[in-house]
Enzyme design. Structure first.
Site, short mmCIF file in Angstrom:
data_model
loop_
_atom_site.label_atom_id
_atom_site.label_comp_id
_atom_site.label_asym_id
_atom_site.label_seq_id
_atom_site.Cartn_x
_atom_site.Cartn_y
_atom_site.Cartn_z
CB SER A 1 -0.89 -0.02 1.25
OG SER A 1 -1.31 1.28 1.58
N GLY A 2 0.52 2.18 -0.89
CA GLY A 2 1.22 3.47 -0.92
C GLY A 2 0.96 4.26 0.35
CG LEU A 3 -2.60 5.27 3.71
CD1 LEU A 3 -2.37 6.77 3.85
CD2 LEU A 3 -4.08 4.93 3.95
CG ASP B 1 -0.81 7.90 -0.14
OD1 ASP B 1 0.13 7.64 -0.91
OD2 ASP B 1 -1.93 7.35 -0.20
CG ASP C 1 -0.86 2.00 -4.08
OD1 ASP C 1 -0.93 2.50 -5.21
OD2 ASP C 1 -1.26 2.56 -3.04
CG ASP D 1 1.51 6.21 -5.26
OD1 ASP D 1 0.55 5.60 -4.74
OD2 ASP D 1 2.45 6.68 -4.61
CD GLU E 1 -3.43 6.40 -7.42
OE1 GLU E 1 -3.21 5.36 -6.75
OE2 GLU E 1 -3.73 7.49 -6.91
CE LYS F 1 -1.57 9.05 -4.00
NZ LYS F 1 -1.71 7.60 -3.83
CG ASN G 1 -5.30 8.26 0.48
OD1 ASN G 1 -6.52 8.28 0.66
ND2 ASN G 1 -4.58 7.14 0.55
CB SER G 2 -8.52 7.80 -3.44
OG SER G 2 -7.61 7.37 -4.41
NE ARG H 1 -6.49 3.70 -6.81
CZ ARG H 1 -5.94 3.85 -5.61
NH1 ARG H 1 -4.99 3.01 -5.21
NH2 ARG H 1 -6.32 4.81 -4.82
CG HIS I 1 -10.37 3.36 -4.88
ND1 HIS I 1 -10.94 2.60 -3.89
CD2 HIS I 1 -9.45 4.15 -4.24
CE1 HIS I 1 -10.39 2.89 -2.73
NE2 HIS I 1 -9.48 3.84 -2.91
C1 SPV Z 1 -3.36 2.58 -0.70
O1 SPV Z 1 -3.51 1.66 0.10
O2 SPV Z 1 -2.40 3.32 -0.68
C2 SPV Z 1 -4.39 2.83 -1.70
C3 SPV Z 1 -5.75 2.51 -1.39
O3 SPV Z 1 -4.06 3.38 -2.71
S1 SPV Z 1 -6.47 3.93 -0.82
O4 SPV Z 1 -5.74 4.40 0.32
O5 SPV Z 1 -7.81 3.56 -0.52
O6 SPV Z 1 -6.43 4.92 -1.89
MG MG Z 2 -2.30 4.25 -2.68
#
Ligand code: SPV
Ligand code: MG
Length: 537
Positions: A42-44, A54, A81, A83, A110, A116, A118-119, A155, A186
């Protein structure tokens, strides 16, 4: 099976599979042990464990470094992930190459802009990538991979950015045509409505992955029945760790003791297990030379030492004070000074008084009607089988160099012989006179001298020195010596045999007992005079 192939199977199988987030080596191991067939890098979580946002604040190579630890520690495939691919098509090509080199099975990119966000942070305000530009990135990534099974997941962030279903479908279609192996759709809604609507329209044109962080209350059966390929639990190990760390840190700060947290944390042995400590111990047995495993000592100190009279009424000879400290403490100091920390002591007479710290205490409760051979046997059975051993008596003071010579020798069996011996009328001393393969001389210095006989029965011209009570037994030889001693003790007449008898038997049976000549620098405590003299030693 390669990790890329394993991941491909997860995408292609008709059943619903799950990926668990991990953000470093140990969390990856924990996810694998829990039974997950794959890991979401996970990027986060990766950025959070670095303590940054993130927003591509951690560089892609920093992410890669951590992924390498995660991949090395596990056998299940990792989906990174990635990004937005950390730049344009060219950065994407390089990313794919580097991921393959580190055995990462797949990457998800994505359709947003670098750097980027975080979404879940103002997703509606986030601009989307140009479709064609993003397709070029997918194509470049697919062209760069050398393993056919490496997967690239596209993504779609259309729902996050506030666009509708048709934009999402249009993008997914374009990404499929560009060569994507799967789609991740997502959504930031608290219900699965968007992703379900997408899946109904999309059907099975490519496998579809989802990240239900926000619609966590949805029953997994709903995802299964809609035919999704992958569910990603995207950040839950990180969030669990944060909760546990906050609680623990707060308790420690408030209580100023460990008591309240001990039951809430794993023992350190669990940390070692997760790190694979056992594997290293096994490898050390196989690859490390014995010498590097360290040397241990065994001090034989079970007898009283009647010759010291009153001094040994309350304590054995080894605990008699010499210059203000027990004899044994001086011996321990000398052993410590040669780097020997692992010290075992066989105690018998008034054993409770033999109580110096940091010793492995071995009891010979039959000391009264046995001899030093039984103490030796009990001692040999109680020491580590994988470390070379120096055996010595509990009533001999010595300069550390004597032990050092033996400890550093490569011999299976070795003894130190004092060439500065003084002819003595004492039978006890005569019993330690040694006859060797050659006397001490300039030649003997470079030759391999061996013991031929030890005892009071050597003709005066044949005496080459006096044995000081030290025997070096290499780790590989301990079991063999135990067997010889056991055999000796089966003979009742040998019950009071002494170490010189053992040495003679070893020599007679063809074993090579290496001799190291030394000159003085030791003191056997045999009398009250010796005790006084010892203060000056
Ligand atoms: C991550 O886990 O970094 C993701 C998922 O990209 S989210 O945080 O939901 O965007
Ligand atoms: Mg991410």
């Amino acid at each position: 099976m390669k990790k890329t192939e394993k991941f491909r199977q997860l995408l292609d199988s008709t059943q619903l599979d799950f990926l668990c987030e991990a953000h470093n080596g140990i969390s990856a191991v924990i996810a694998e042990e829990a039974g997950f067939k794959g890991i979401w890098g996970s990027g986060l979580s990766l950025s959070a464990q670095f303590g940054v946002r993130d927003n591509n604040e951690a560089s892609w190579t920093q992410v890669l470094e951590m992924l390498e630890f995660m991949s090395d520690a596990t056998r299940v495939p990792i989906l990174l992930d990635g990004d937005t691919g950390y730049g344009n098509f060219n950065n994407m090509r390089r990313l794919v190459k580097k991921l393959e080199q580190r055995d990462i099975a797949a990457v998800c990119i994505e359709d947003k802009l670098f750097p980027k966000t975080n979404s879940f942070i103002q997703g509606q305000a986030q601009p989307l990538a140009d479709i064609e530009e993003f397709c070029g990135k997918i194509k470049a990534g697919k062209d760069a991979q050398s393993d056919d099974n490496f997967s690239i997941i596209a993504r779609v962030e259309a729902f996050i950015a506030g666009w509708g279903l048709s934009e999402a479908l249009k993008r997914a279609e374009a990404y499929k045509n560009a060569g994507a192996d799967a789609i991740l759709i997502h959504s930031a809604l608290g219900t699965p409505d968007e992703v379900l609507a997408f899946k109904r329209e999309w059907a099975d044109r490519l496998p579809v992955a989802i990240v239900p962080t926000k619609y966590y209350a949805t029953a997994t059966e709903v995802f299964r029945s809609h035919g999704f390929a992958l569910v990603i639990w995207a950040n839950h190990l990180l969030r669990a760790a944060i909760a546990a760390m906050q609680q623990t840190a707060q308790s420690l700060a408030a209580d100023q003791n460990l008591f309240s947290v001990e039951d809430r944390v794993v023992p350190v042995s669990e940390v070692f297990r997760l790190q694979g400590a056992v594997e290293l111990q096994e490898a050390e047995k196989k690859y490390l030379p014995l010498r590097q495993r360290g040397v241990q000592a065994l001090v034989l100190a079970a007898s009283r030492g009647m010759e010291l009279g009153e001094l040994t009424e309350q304590r054995p000879k080894t605990m008699v004070n010499v210059a203000g400290r027990p004899l044994l403490a001086h011996i321990v100091d000398a052993l410590n000074a040669t780097g020997i920390k692992n010290i075992s002591v066989v105690r018998g007479y008034k054993k409770e008084t033999v109580d110096l710290p940091n010793l492995n205490l071995i009891d010979n409760d039959e000391f009264e009607d046995s001899g030093e051979l039984l103490s030796l046997l009990k001692g040999l059975r109680g020491v580590r089988p994988d470390q070379d051993l120096i055996v010595c008596y509990g009533d001999v003071l010595f300069n550390k160099y004597i032990v050092q010579i033996l400890a550093e020798s490569e011999d299976a069996l070795a003894i130190a012989i004092d060439t500065n011996w003084i002819e003595s009328a004492n039978r006890h001393r005569q019993a330690d006179y040694a006859h060797c393969s050659m006397p001490h001389s300039r030649e003997a210095f470079s030759a391999r001298v061996t013991l031929e006989h030890i005892g009071a029965d050597i003709a005066p011209t044949g005496i080459h020195g006096e044995w000081m009570g030290f025997i070096k037994i290499s780790a590989d030889e301990i079991a063999a010596v135990v067997a010889v001693v056991e055999e000796m003790l089966r003979d009742a007449a040998m019950r009071r045999a002494k170490l010189p008898d053992l040495l003679n038997l070893l020599v007679a049976s063809g074993r090579r007992v290496q001799v190291h000549y030394t000159t003085g620098h030791w003191l056997d405590i045999d009398s009250l005079d010796d005790v006084l003299h010892a203060g000056n030693f």
